[in-house]
Design a protein around this motif. Sequence first.
Motif, PDB file in Angstrom:
ATOM      1  N   ASN A1007       0.837  -1.204   0.000  1.00 62.71           N
ATOM      2  CA  ASN A1007       0.000   0.000   0.000  1.00 62.71           C
ATOM      3  C   ASN A1007       0.872   1.255   0.000  1.00 62.71           C
ATOM      4  N   THR A1011       1.096   4.135  -2.891  1.00 63.50           N
ATOM      5  CA  THR A1011       0.852   5.555  -2.568  1.00 63.50           C
ATOM      6  C   THR A1011       2.037   6.403  -3.001  1.00 63.50           C
ATOM      7  N   CYS A1053      -5.395  -1.732  -1.334  1.00 65.28           N
ATOM      8  CA  CYS A1053      -4.349  -1.523  -2.355  1.00 65.28           C
ATOM      9  C   CYS A1053      -4.983  -1.309  -3.731  1.00 65.28           C
ATOM     10  N   GLN A1056      -6.305   2.122  -4.023  1.00 63.98           N
ATOM     11  CA  GLN A1056      -5.275   3.114  -4.346  1.00 63.98           C
ATOM     12  C   GLN A1056      -4.917   3.035  -5.832  1.00 63.98           C
TER      13      GLN A1056
END
Length: 2046
Positions: A1007, A1011, A1053, A1056
Amino acid sequence: MELAHSLLLNEEAYNQLGEFQKAEFIFEWLRFLEKLLPVTSRADVREKQKKLAEQLLSLLNSSPGPPTRRLIAKNLAILYSIGDTLSVYQTVDKCNELIRSKDDSPSYLPTKLAAVVCLGYLYKKLGRILGNSFTDTVGNVLKAMKNAESQGRYEIMLSLQNILNGLGAAATPCHRDIYKAARSCLTDRSMAVRCAAAKCLLELQKEAVFMWSTDLDSVATLCFKSFDGSNYDVRLAVSKLLGTVLARAVTCKQATASARQNVRKISLDEAMELLGTGFLRGSSGFLRASGDILKGISSVSRDIRVGVTQAYVVFVSTLGGQWLERNFSALLSHILDLVSQSHPKAIQTQMDAICCRRCISFILRATVGGLLGEKAQIAAAKEICQAIWRLKKVVDVVMSDGNLETRIGTTDVTASQHVLVCALHELGSLIHGLGTTAAPLLQDSSTGVLDAVISVILHPSISVRLAAAWCLRCIAVALPSYVSPLLDRCIERLSALKSSPDAVTGYSFAVAALLGAVKHCPLGIPHGKGKVIMTVAEDLLCSASQNSRISIQRTQAGWLLVASLMTLGPAVVQHYLPRMLLLWKCIFPLSPKDLETERSRGDSFTWQVTLEGRAGALCAIKTFVSYCGGLLTDEVIQRLLPPLPCAVDLLTRLPSIHKMYGNALKTPSMTYRHRLYELLALLPPKTYEGKFCAILKELVADFTATDNQTAASTFLLPPLCHQDDLLLLGPFLQETDHRFIEEQLLLGSSIAGGSLEYDPYSIYEKAAEGDSVPKPLPPALSVISAAVRLFGIIFSHVAESQRLQVLEKLLASIKQTKGARQQTVQLNIVSAFSSFLKHLASCKGSLGPEEVRRPALTLVMGALESNNPLLRCAAAESLARLAQVVADSAFTAGLAQVSFDKLKSARDVVTRTGHSLALGSLYRYLGGIGSTQHLNACVGILYTLSQDSTSPDVQTWALHSLSLIIDSAGPLYHVHVEPTLSLVVMLLLTVPPAYAEVHQSLGRCLNALITMLGPELQGSNTAVSALRSSCLLGCAVMQDNPDCLVQAQAISCLQQLHMFAPRHVNLSSLVSCLCVNLCSSYLLLRRAVLACLCQLVQREAAEVSEHAVAFVKDCREDFTPDINIREVGLEGALLSLLDKELDQRLCQDIRETLSHMLISVAVEKLSFWLKLCKDVLAASADFTSVASVDTTQEEEGTKEDDDVLTSETDERSHPFTNPKWSTRVFAAECVCKIISHCENAGRAHFDITLAQERKQRDSRDDFLVLHLADLIRMAFMAATDHSDQLRLSGLQTLLVIVRRFASVPEPEFPGHVILEQYQANVGAALRPAFAPETPPDVTAKACQVCSAWIASGVVSDLNDLRRVHQLLISSLTKVQAGKEAQSQLYNESASTMEILAVLKAWAEVYIVAVEREKNQGDAHKQTLTITNSTDESYRDLTSSADGLLDLVQADLGTLSKLWLAALQDFALLTLPSEYASQLPVEGGAFYTAETIENARPHYHNSWALILYATALWLTSTGFLVIDPDEGVTNLSRPVTPTTMCQDSSSRAAVKSPEDVNTDIFHLILGISVEFLCSPRSDSAMENITSCLHALQAFLDVPWPRSKIGGDQELGVELLNVLHRLILTRESPDIQLATLEVVQQILFAAQEHVREKRRSAEVDDGAAEKETLPEFGEGKDTGGLVPGKSLVFATLELCVCILVRQLPQLNPKVTGSPAVKAGKPQLLSESGSKLVAAALVILSDIPSVCSPEGSVSVLPTILYLIIGVLRETAVKLPDGQLPLTVAASLQALKGILSSPMARAEKSRTAWTELLRSALVTVLDCGDPDGAQQELDEVSLLTGITVFILSTSPEVTTIECLQKRCIEKFKIALDSKDPVVQLKCYQLLLSIFQYPNRAVSYPYIHSLAPSIVGKLQETEKTKPENSAELQVIQEGIKVVAALIAIAEEEHRAYLVACLLPLLISFLLDENSLGSATNSARNLHEFALQNVMQIGPQYSSVFKKVMASSPTMKARLESAVKGNQESIKVKTTPKHAKNPGKSSSIQLKTNFF
């Protein structure tokens, strides 16, 4: 990766890859294959089957990782199910062979496991096809299990589950063997194996009958054993197994059972008995348990109890809601029995009792709260109530038995206490959830809920008294109307039973709890209640010492009441502050000496009372400080301080007092400490600086106390750790659905969970989020907790030198202790130090010199290597904060280095985990610790640690730390992205699934990486796409992980990824994954699903919704969600989830998701959304007696409203069963949102004709108006519900519907609107809201709907209107009844709200009635001019408008007074705070002095309409406010108890009408100016417009105008305010309204000047005119003073408007190079109106000036008017003038004809200025380049206005005249017929001007060319109507010239004109074939000839004689004309004149 996408494995590509990439490549290929195989044709598959099977089998030998082996197995299974099945036996044999292999090396293990997994999936998919081979396989697998390690056991269990699933009943021969194997696994030491075994057994019980029949007892015992020492996942899995098996046993069908063998069906009691055994005795067998009981040892561990609790919930949930409804009483009695006296062992210690009570509450909450609808919940509440009554009777019998011998029974009393506590808590929670829908339950006298609860307030056990009080509080929050009566009842009992200790505490708890509820009740309680409670409290405190038996109780009760009173907030508390401060001052001795004497004097009991009192006082002050921050002025703080030093002194003496008086003081002294610490933490530290040392000593002693044995890390440390780090500790501290019971396992066995009896003062506090009841911890723990907080605050304020001593002392105390004690002390000290660092960092303090750092570091480092993982977390956090506070890079680098060294050398898990987290934390607080080499070192070490497969803990912590570093390092991390991503994916593919925590940390890393990469992931180059596919691969692995929290990570995840690279995320597979997990049993997974959904639907709501439905339809898997997506779509599924979900945060997410979906797709899927809302709302209709409204009735006015409620039994099953009221409220809000979105979506939604047309064209189209009946029905259902919130939403919906649809016409009945047929429904929906017991907020909302309905004009028939009108009259009567009649249930401000709502509603109705009458008047005038109207519909209309006004007229007398009173209140309330002393003491007409603050918003909400209505009313009476009934004495006195702001002494003086009027004048003007001066930015536009309209109406009357005209300062101030308003508000409506008011003010000034001039003339009589004084501004100097001058202010305002619309008018702007004098422009419609209005005002200005004054303003005015003309003179197609041009010409005319132009004092100046102006106008038109676009017509008109309106001397100067004539000449030659036409018309008016000096020059210059032009047209006949009109105008001009000309010239002119006219005539032959224009010209010419002939007969004859051809032509034309007249007239008489006239009338009217 693209190479992996093929049916067969691309071996060439595969062999070129490195070891790690191979694994990735294989996984990608298998993923692709899994999707590809099912869609490939059978033939293709069979062709390549052999090769493919070989490839897949060969992979088995390449030791695949867990995710890979699962995919190999799935693909093999799919392959054989699609292709040829025969070869499958070889595969099965191959797998069995691999499993039998004797190779036990670790490297061979993955192959064995892969074979096991393969077998499982093959049997699952192919099932009975493999039927005859399964016994060998199962035997083989079970044999392998005997010596398998935990991974093997785990996989074998899951494989057996799959085998059982595939074979179903065929597997019976192996059931027993599998059962035996699974039994041993269920108590395995590996938790993952236990979970797998539970899943296997769950599959087994579907077919293995013996599990829920003969072996049921042993299954249960086995499960209990499995709970022992389990973790959360095991408890979930095993409780599911146990609950399901028991449910199965209870419901098994006899038929199926008898077919096999005789199975006994067990009864419900036996099943519950089994569970009960586990709950009470745990896992020990029955025989052993009895032995334990004899020895008296408690053997039930908490985790067994918690597990059994979950099993109870599963058991009931499996049986379902309906079952629970039927069997609730049996379940209730069984569950309550678990904590009753029949099982004393379960509740032998307080700790056990609290634990058991929590479990019982949880079972009840989860079943009753989660499974039952509202109806069933009410029935359940009644059952619980009965249980309370039964227990109450038992207690009464025991208590009333006076004989002491028989009072042994008190054990019964104490034993019944726990049952009562559970029952009361559940009853409270139930009613709290039901809200106002519980009203019928409480009104039901047979149940007697309130009596039951109040009766147990006197129970001897304190826990029961507290539970009863909390239950009352829940009732009060749910039903606010009960707060007041309950308070009265409890206070009355408290006063009556003052001498009973139980009653005093019980009722004081109840009062405190009820006061705590008030902040949740928006309508509040009457203000006087506070006074009563304060008095009772003082009374209790004063009388405490009178009777020693109840001293403690009275003291506690007194302070409890004072403390709870503080929660009512500053507005209430300020009235009692002095009394409270006095009590506070008296409770502590004044000097240390007094304290000393006190100490030597008392005994144990007096000290108990004293400490209780002082602790109570401290708590009251603490509550005061936290709830009434607004009152904490410096002065109050000074009064709070004096007792503090003494309180601290007492703290230091407590130990010695404790020693002297023994153990009885232990708890009181702890409570005292706790309270003092809490208070000090809230006060500013400066206030007790002097006592720092003393307090610190005490705190240190608390941390290191020898008797403090409890180490409660789980409640001290979590707040001090970082939220993210807590994830490391497993599900342990995470939020789960079972948090309420799981919490107890955290605290360790020696500590009880929190409970109300530990701190009665928490009864008035709010329960923490997610708790239904406050759970204060035991005193020992809460003291430490408070001490830790206070230490943090004080230690950051002490001198740095002192810090060193304290820290050294703390370190020494850790060293001195040993073992468990040392852990406790270390824990307390580290917590305190962490708290200090946290505080220091937040207030940016510094730690101090080098010496302080050393001990600080020692302390933290010691904790970093502690065995307690939580302590390590806290220490890592503290280390980072320490570095942050020291803020020295060398120090930080040193810290990092220490951790590096430790990690390199240490081998133990503790050190490695602690220090790896320390590195991550350092990064988190300090960014990139400076250099990149540090980063490289960190990352390198963490890489190594994260691959340490021997210790999953080390991997978990290292990876977590790595994720922190990725997050904090940001762009610096770019270099490491690829290796890190490879590492993460590799670990995901290889770490066994049993180590879920490692996978969770991997998820966090992934994650963080996604990001950090962010939008870069969209890139298309190979590096980026490789990274992206690795991310997607990682997500896919995690999605397949069996652990729910890892799946949650996968979803976030993907969320994102979808945000950064939406094109690369497969939406359909993501949505299907979300659908599957929507109802997961894991809270965090559900949260992740909704967070993701919420994001997806913001972009692609429609797609998401379609994918969800498609997924459910295609779903071949056994996916049966709890919610029905198939029928109600994703939206419906979310709605039903919202109804069931208990987690508040999740509910909020669901609401947001639905709102986003609604915004995106509601208009397209209108029917679907409305049906959803309707189903939710209709599902509740059966709950009330109200059923549907018969919406079919059209307009049967005779039907009474009450017949509308026809009962309807709807037997269809609803998709939503009994939704909760909160869900129904949400549905009603959705309906409102849908309506507002349709508004923006197009007209057809609100136009039924258009909607029907478009619907016919395309049946898929859908429009809101077609669903009107449904909308009304939904609003009706909601508005008549039991729930008050829902009623408010329903009324709001109704209001929206009325406002939006009021004007939609009904096509079938012209003249009517579509809403008219629903008037019965609207009436029926509104009526209940006016019932006497309705809460004021509902009535207020209903008033708003009433006024909207009446004002909408939907109903034209007065009799129908009367129904709703009657409701308003009833509420008006209530208002008139005054304060005495108000209900005493709510705060006084609630009745203020209701009264103002009523007055505002009446105001709206009155305003509409007046407006309608005004419009009617206008329409009437117009209609009369057209025709004498006798039309019916017109009659109707007038009657309805007059009727509405008549309806209101009857109450206007009353209303006007009430309105004035309300306005007066409002005026008082808007006074600045410094005038507070001048406000009336007892309050205003509608508010009381004490509730001023609460009343303000209600006045702000309604004053504007009331002001407008009052102004209209004053206008209608012409300001004569005399009431015939009252004579002059009581002018304008409101009907309410208080009079208009005059106290009784001044009432005597009678006010004259003039004074009263002046008062009203100032009131209205004052309110308006005050508001308009600074309208708050949030004040509604409607308020501003209402205020302006009010001023306008107000100034329509001469009297107020005379006041404003006579007071120039007032006028100027008003204008300045209006000017400011124009500057700050862009809205054209507001600006127009403002200009209208300005016009009125100017008119007032004109009247004033006129009046003065007139009276001066009258006074002076015949005196000389010259001597008259000059009136008007500018006097005789002409000067205007800015700020004092009305004219100047008006000019400013007009300039502001004009320049904003036309910036070119500003000379500053035009002078600058940026703005060239551009083309003229056309303004928008609103802009044009504004400019026109401003010009009208400009033209009126000179009339207010003196002649000299007029000279000074004239240039400006002319500049502006001509400027507008120049800038907006745009050519319009048909020669029309733009609105602005017309206005500027009008204004010009007004100015030019002003009397000032002729007044002798100003005449010459005016003349010169006007000449210059004319020059400017002429210059405008000069074709010098830029200005060619200008419209000639406008210009000519302007010139003509000058010529005709000024005195001749202005325009007769030769040079000007010449230029003007020039302009006309140019225009005459224009090619444009429109210009020519206009030019002729203007010249006509000039030629006819009486003053010859003006007109002759024009005639001489222009007449010849006009005649010449006309003569040219003889040859070119007109082509079109425009040319025709030009000729006609020309002829008119010449005809006019003939009339003006002198005799001698006339003959010549006639002779010119006649031939011309005759040439236009046609003979009868050519007349038929001529064009239209030729024919028209012929007729026109003939008419003119006929006129001219007789007038000038001599000339006529002469001309005729001279030309015979002309004469012949004329004759034939006349003859032809007569013929055609005959033809036309004959058919006319045939028509029926009557009909045509009636049609004529209709069209005229419409």
